[in-house]
Design an enzyme around this catalytic site. Structure first.
Site, PDB file in Angstrom:
ATOM      1  N   GLU A   1      -1.472  -1.353  -5.681  1.00 12.02           N
ATOM      2  CA  GLU A   1      -3.228  -0.844  -6.139  1.00 12.02           C
ATOM      3  C   GLU A   1      -2.523  -0.181  -7.660  1.00 12.02           C
ATOM      4  OE1 GLU A   1      -6.195  -0.195  -3.456  1.00 12.02           O
ATOM      5  OE2 GLU A   1      -4.013   1.484  -3.277  1.00 12.02           O
TER       6      GLU A   1
ATOM      7  N   ASP B   1       0.765  -1.248   0.210  1.00  7.14           N
ATOM      8  CA  ASP B   1       0.134   0.588  -0.251  1.00  7.14           C
ATOM      9  C   ASP B   1       0.928   0.916   0.056  1.00  7.14           C
ATOM     10  OD1 ASP B   1      -2.882   1.431   0.026  1.00  7.14           O
ATOM     11  OD2 ASP B   1      -1.841   2.018   2.145  1.00  7.14           O
TER      12      ASP B   1
ATOM     13  N   ASP C   1      -3.251   1.384   6.832  1.00  8.81           N
ATOM     14  CA  ASP C   1      -2.026   0.967   5.671  1.00  8.81           C
ATOM     15  C   ASP C   1      -1.644  -0.466   5.401  1.00  8.81           C
ATOM     16  OD1 ASP C   1      -2.462   3.561   5.339  1.00  8.81           O
ATOM     17  OD2 ASP C   1      -0.635   4.516   5.751  1.00  8.81           O
TER      18      ASP C   1
END
Ligand code: ZN
Length: 371
Positions: free
Chosen positions: A272, A188, A352
């Site tokens: 991501e 992340d 996170d």
């Protein structure tokens, strides 16, 4: 290698009933093949394989004509699942295969998709409108929120709660080395720390870089006060330029080292699929995002993973910071809330860190064939 891409589909009420019925036929076929196999073994110790099951299915279709209401490929694929269940039992120490209940049988597999080499449709294909299509059920709406990357090898239709999903197994360029899903990590990237990994490790933005960046900011402010074209202005321009290239070189160096280490230590890396261009438009976030060089970082990761025979998977960012990585419960929270506290299972995690675990899970879902 095969990767899964999952999309929600929107069958009408009637289509849902048909899909439920097909699933029921599949489960029924699975259970009766399992019983036949056990019976055969008890009676004569003889094996009862896929060919025997196929033959029985042909007979069953005559006895129970309703079995012909559904495409035959997913029905036959049931035997592949049964074979796998036995293989897992013998080689991977899983439980002995048992009869499946309604709740335990949630998907059917169409082992071919699209058109054959002569241009004829397989049981499932895309319609001209871009929906899923089969002659027996018609067109089913699908939301392709993300491009299908690679050639579609098979389709799994899956029921989850009251929703239905289409999971495409797509073929991507084969890696020279077999990737190892047990050695996988989720990342992340964020504003507070440079990145948080799903093994709990946190990577800070290096301090020297932050210092240099502050100096650069000051130099840029000073420049804006100088008279354009004056000798002082030109001096300051050079200063800014020098600082700028220093900062950008050091940042690159940091990104190279970080991505190298992650790619070296992990066979599968999941990040991501952020649309950086859209995020940078949001002015509040823009400075830190472009500074952190996420886009560059991701490109470096992709390149380094490939070089090491590993794999980089990009997943949709939806709900990765909201959902509970422990139980799946959705916990809505604004950007300022830094801790994930789950009201359902009670787990408390750094925001996170929780996200990085969700990212890892999403990536593994793409990697493993989910049935
Ligand atoms: Zn939870």
């Amino acid at each position: 290698m095969l990767l899964n891409q999952k999309y929600e589909i929107f069958p009408t009420k009637e289509q849902k009933e048909i899909l439920e019925r097909w699933l029921y036929y599949c489960r029924h076929t699975y259970n009766s093949a399992l019983l036949d196999k056990q019976r055969k073994y008890k009676q004569s110790k003889e094996s009862y394989g896929q060919t025997d099951m196929q033959k029985q299915l042909v007979l069953d279709k005559q006895t129970y004509p309703f079995l012909q209401d559904m495409p035959s490929q997913p029905l036959q694929e049931v035997f592949v699942r049964l074979k796998k269940a036995y293989e897992n039992f013998f080689h991977k120490n899983t439980k002995y295969p048992k009869l499946k209940k309604h709740k335990e049988y949630n998907s059917m597999t169409f082992p071919q998709f699209g058109f054959n080499s002569e241009g004829h449709r397989f049981a499932m294909s895309f319609s001209e409108n871009g929906n899923l299509y089969n002659t027996k059920i018609g067109e089913i709406g699908i939301l392709l929120h993300r491009e299908i990357e690679g050639k579609i090898k098979q389709l799994i239709m899956k029921r989850q709660g009251t929703k239905w999903f289409a999971i495409f197994s797509v073929e991507r360029q084969a890696s020279p080395v077999q990737v190892d899903p047990s050695n996988a990590i989720g990342i992340d990237v964020g504003l507070h720390k440079f990145a948080v990994l799903s093994n709990g490790q946190e990577i800070e933005n290096p301090r020297f870089l932050r210092k240099k960046e502050k100096a650069l900011k000051k130099a840029q402010q000073r420049l804006s006060k100088k008279k354009r074209g004056s000798s002082n202005y030109i001096k300051q321009v050079n200063k800014v330029r020098q600082l700028h290239s220093k900062v950008s070189n050091q940042r690159k160096d940091f990104l190279h080292k970080t991505s190298y280490r992650i790619a070296k230590d992990n066979s599968v890396v999941v990040v991501e699929n952020l649309n950086i261009r859209n995020m940078v438009k949001n002015s509040k976030l823009s400075k830190s995002i472009s500074d952190a060089g996420w886009g560059m970082f991701r490109n470096m990761l992709a390149y380094k993973c490939e070089k090491n025979g590993g794999l980089l998977i990009k997943v949709e960012p939806s709900y990765t910071s909201q959902d509970c990585s422990e139980c799946g419960n959705r916990v809505e929270k604004s950007l300022s809330i830094r801790t994930h506290v789950c009201s359902k299972c009670g787990i408390v995690l750094d925001r996170d860190y929780n996200a990085s675990i969700n990212i890892l899970h999403k990536g593994l879902e793409e990697l493993l064939v989910t049935t």
